[in-house]
Design a protein around this motif. Structure first.
Motif, PDB file in Angstrom:
ATOM      1  N   TYR A 102      26.567  44.299 -71.963  1.00 54.25           N
ATOM      2  CA  TYR A 102      25.613  44.955 -71.074  1.00 54.25           C
ATOM      3  C   TYR A 102      26.273  45.329 -69.745  1.00 54.25           C
ATOM      4  O   TYR A 102      26.058  46.420 -69.223  1.00 54.25           O
ATOM      5  N   ASN A 103      27.055  44.415 -69.222  1.00 50.43           N
ATOM      6  CA  ASN A 103      27.740  44.691 -67.963  1.00 50.43           C
ATOM      7  C   ASN A 103      28.763  45.808 -68.137  1.00 50.43           C
ATOM      8  O   ASN A 103      28.920  46.676 -67.271  1.00 50.43           O
ATOM      9  N   PHE A 104      29.461  45.759 -69.274  1.00 48.80           N
ATOM     10  CA  PHE A 104      30.454  46.793 -69.567  1.00 48.80           C
ATOM     11  C   PHE A 104      29.787  48.171 -69.623  1.00 48.80           C
ATOM     12  O   PHE A 104      30.270  49.145 -69.027  1.00 48.80           O
ATOM     13  N   LEU A 105      28.663  48.270 -70.347  1.00 48.09           N
ATOM     14  CA  LEU A 105      27.953  49.544 -70.460  1.00 48.09           C
ATOM     15  C   LEU A 105      27.406  50.003 -69.109  1.00 48.09           C
ATOM     16  O   LEU A 105      27.515  51.177 -68.753  1.00 48.09           O
ATOM     17  N   ALA A 106      26.828  49.061 -68.368  1.00 48.86           N
ATOM     18  CA  ALA A 106      26.275  49.407 -67.056  1.00 48.86           C
ATOM     19  C   ALA A 106      27.356  49.960 -66.147  1.00 48.86           C
ATOM     20  O   ALA A 106      27.151  50.957 -65.435  1.00 48.86           O
ATOM     21  N   ASP A 107      28.534  49.328 -66.185  1.00 49.89           N
ATOM     22  CA  ASP A 107      29.648  49.776 -65.353  1.00 49.89           C
ATOM     23  C   ASP A 107      30.080  51.191 -65.741  1.00 49.89           C
ATOM     24  O   ASP A 107      30.366  52.035 -64.882  1.00 49.89           O
ATOM     25  N   CYS A 108      30.108  51.453 -67.033  1.00 52.37           N
ATOM     26  CA  CYS A 108      30.471  52.797 -67.513  1.00 52.37           C
ATOM     27  C   CYS A 108      29.454  53.836 -67.036  1.00 52.37           C
ATOM     28  O   CYS A 108      29.825  54.929 -66.590  1.00 52.37           O
ATOM     29  N   TYR A 109      28.172  53.480 -67.126  1.00 53.47           N
ATOM     30  CA  TYR A 109      27.130  54.412 -66.693  1.00 53.47           C
ATOM     31  C   TYR A 109      27.207  54.668 -65.183  1.00 53.47           C
ATOM     32  O   TYR A 109      27.034  55.797 -64.720  1.00 53.47           O
ATOM     33  N   ILE A 110      27.462  53.607 -64.414  1.00 48.58           N
ATOM     34  CA  ILE A 110      27.577  53.757 -62.954  1.00 48.58           C
ATOM     35  C   ILE A 110      28.730  54.697 -62.614  1.00 48.58           C
ATOM     36  O   ILE A 110      28.600  55.589 -61.768  1.00 48.58           O
ATOM     37  N   LYS A 111      29.856  54.500 -63.289  1.00 43.86           N
ATOM     38  CA  LYS A 111      31.047  55.304 -62.987  1.00 43.86           C
ATOM     39  C   LYS A 111      30.917  56.751 -63.453  1.00 43.86           C
ATOM     40  O   LYS A 111      31.664  57.617 -62.991  1.00 43.86           O
ATOM     41  N   THR A 112      29.962  57.007 -64.354  1.00 44.67           N
ATOM     42  CA  THR A 112      29.711  58.394 -64.771  1.00 44.67           C
ATOM     43  C   THR A 112      28.437  58.932 -64.109  1.00 44.67           C
ATOM     44  O   THR A 112      27.923  59.984 -64.492  1.00 44.67           O
ATOM     45  N   ASN A 113      27.945  58.176 -63.127  1.00 45.27           N
ATOM     46  CA  ASN A 113      26.791  58.580 -62.310  1.00 45.27           C
ATOM     47  C   ASN A 113      25.503  58.739 -63.116  1.00 45.27           C
ATOM     48  O   ASN A 113      24.614  59.514 -62.738  1.00 45.27           O
ATOM     49  N   ASN A 114      25.399  57.997 -64.211  1.00 46.49           N
ATOM     50  CA  ASN A 114      24.159  57.983 -64.997  1.00 46.49           C
ATOM     51  C   ASN A 114      23.395  56.725 -64.595  1.00 46.49           C
ATOM     52  O   ASN A 114      23.389  55.715 -65.306  1.00 46.49           O
ATOM     53  N   LEU A 115      22.752  56.795 -63.432  1.00 48.11           N
ATOM     54  CA  LEU A 115      22.156  55.599 -62.841  1.00 48.11           C
ATOM     55  C   LEU A 115      20.920  55.122 -63.597  1.00 48.11           C
ATOM     56  O   LEU A 115      20.640  53.916 -63.635  1.00 48.11           O
ATOM     57  N   THR A 116      20.188  56.047 -64.204  1.00 41.24           N
ATOM     58  CA  THR A 116      19.008  55.650 -64.979  1.00 41.24           C
ATOM     59  C   THR A 116      19.415  54.808 -66.181  1.00 41.24           C
ATOM     60  O   THR A 116      18.832  53.748 -66.452  1.00 41.24           O
ATOM     61  N   ALA A 117      20.441  55.253 -66.897  1.00 43.84           N
ATOM     62  CA  ALA A 117      20.937  54.489 -68.049  1.00 43.84           C
ATOM     63  C   ALA A 117      21.517  53.155 -67.589  1.00 43.84           C
ATOM     64  O   ALA A 117      21.342  52.129 -68.264  1.00 43.84           O
ATOM     65  N   ALA A 118      22.195  53.156 -66.458  1.00 48.73           N
ATOM     66  CA  ALA A 118      22.765  51.913 -65.931  1.00 48.73           C
ATOM     67  C   ALA A 118      21.658  50.918 -65.612  1.00 48.73           C
ATOM     68  O   ALA A 118      21.750  49.733 -65.961  1.00 48.73           O
ATOM     69  N   GLN A 119      20.598  51.410 -64.967  1.00 50.46           N
ATOM     70  CA  GLN A 119      19.472  50.544 -64.611  1.00 50.46           C
ATOM     71  C   GLN A 119      18.809  49.962 -65.854  1.00 50.46           C
ATOM     72  O   GLN A 119      18.517  48.762 -65.918  1.00 50.46           O
ATOM     73  N   ASN A 120      18.590  50.794 -66.866  1.00 54.85           N
ATOM     74  CA  ASN A 120      17.966  50.321 -68.101  1.00 54.85           C
ATOM     75  C   ASN A 120      18.836  49.281 -68.808  1.00 54.85           C
ATOM     76  O   ASN A 120      18.325  48.306 -69.374  1.00 54.85           O
ATOM     77  N   THR A 121      20.152  49.478 -68.747  1.00 57.32           N
ATOM     78  CA  THR A 121      21.076  48.536 -69.386  1.00 57.32           C
ATOM     79  C   THR A 121      21.036  47.186 -68.688  1.00 57.32           C
ATOM     80  O   THR A 121      21.019  46.132 -69.339  1.00 57.32           O
ATOM     81  N   VAL A 122      21.000  47.218 -67.360  1.00 58.03           N
ATOM     82  CA  VAL A 122      20.929  45.965 -66.597  1.00 58.03           C
ATOM     83  C   VAL A 122      19.625  45.234 -66.897  1.00 58.03           C
ATOM     84  O   VAL A 122      19.611  44.010 -67.076  1.00 58.03           O
ATOM     85  N   ILE A 123      18.532  45.973 -66.952  1.00 57.26           N
ATOM     86  CA  ILE A 123      17.225  45.366 -67.251  1.00 57.26           C
ATOM     87  C   ILE A 123      17.249  44.686 -68.614  1.00 57.26           C
ATOM     88  O   ILE A 123      16.786  43.541 -68.770  1.00 57.26           O
ATOM     89  N   GLU A 124      17.803  45.369 -69.614  1.00 58.07           N
ATOM     90  CA  GLU A 124      17.893  44.789 -70.955  1.00 58.07           C
ATOM     91  C   GLU A 124      18.773  43.544 -70.955  1.00 58.07           C
ATOM     92  O   GLU A 124      18.437  42.530 -71.578  1.00 58.07           O
ATOM     93  N   GLY A 125      19.884  43.624 -70.256  1.00 54.46           N
ATOM     94  CA  GLY A 125      20.787  42.480 -70.205  1.00 54.46           C
ATOM     95  C   GLY A 125      20.179  41.277 -69.525  1.00 54.46           C
ATOM     96  O   GLY A 125      20.360  40.132 -69.964  1.00 54.46           O
TER      97      GLY A 125
END
Length: 214
Positions: free
Chosen positions: A4-27
């Motif tokens: 989850y952290n790995f995916l969130a970090d990838c989303y943050i670095k690609t500026n997909n903040l909505t996906a990053a937020q959802n990933t953190v919530i799930e994690g």
């Protein structure tokens, strides 16, 4: 780092903040107090300019792990950026006590000491900084700032020249221009200030010329 952290970090670095937020919530549904996910959450808030949530999340992270280097550094630098030198100093001081070999912690700590008019103590710690990262332009610039605040402009100019020789950038030229102005070397001041094109730095220079701080 979990998935989850790995995916969130990838989303943050690609500026997909909505996906990053959802990933953190799930994690965090699986592990609510997962420190890495909380730090990722803080990064999301910062990217969204939700600064109060950014600060609160880092404070929560430190309740889980009071010695988290990353959380303390993020908070210390956040306070430094916002000119809250009292809180920045507190966290940088804690960092150097726990992480004696952290260049970033010592640099921030010395910077705060200088701002808080504790130049003698700041200068005494520079040797430690040099031992962690052999002489850099950043250290030369820090030494110049300490000298300026102590009224040692000629010595400050020497350090600024060293910094510019290693890394000619606009911040160093601005400081050298202002210092040269104080030393009544107006030709040098003009030459340096003409190299500064960054609008924020130029505004700082203009503010300086209206003041009598030096």
């Amino acid at each position: 780092m979990d998935i989850y952290n790995f995916l969130a970090d990838c989303y943050i670095k690609t500026n997909n903040l909505t996906a990053a937020q959802n990933t953190v919530i799930e994690g965090r549904k699986i592990s609510e107090n997962n420190l890495s996910l909380m730090l990722s959450q803080s990064d999301i808030y910062r990217a969204q300019k939700e600064y109060q949530k950014y600060e609160n999340t880092l404070q929560q992270a430190l309740k889980i792990n009071p010695n988290s280097k990353e959380a303390m550094l993020k908070l210390a630098n956040y306070y430094l950026e916002n000119q809250d030198y009292k809180n920045a100093h507190k966290y940088f001081e804690n960092l150097v006590k726990i992480y004696d070999n952290s260049y970033e912690a010592y640099f921030g700590y010395i910077y705060c000491l200088d701002i808080m008019a504790k130049g003698d103590k700041a200068m005494s710690l520079v040797r430690k900084l040099n031992s962690l990262n052999k002489s850099t332009s950043e250290i030369d610039y820090l030494l110049a700032r300490i000298c300026i605040h102590q009224g040692n402009y000629k010595e400050a100019l020497e350090y600024l020249n060293q910094a510019i020789e290693k890394e000619p950038n606009q911040t160093y030229y601005l400081e050298k221009g202002l210092t040269s102005y104080v030393l009544a070397d107006y030709d040098e001041a003009i030459d340096c200030l003409k190299k500064v094109t960054d609008k924020n730095l130029l505004a700082s220079a203009q503010e300086y010329l209206r003041s009598e701080e030096r």
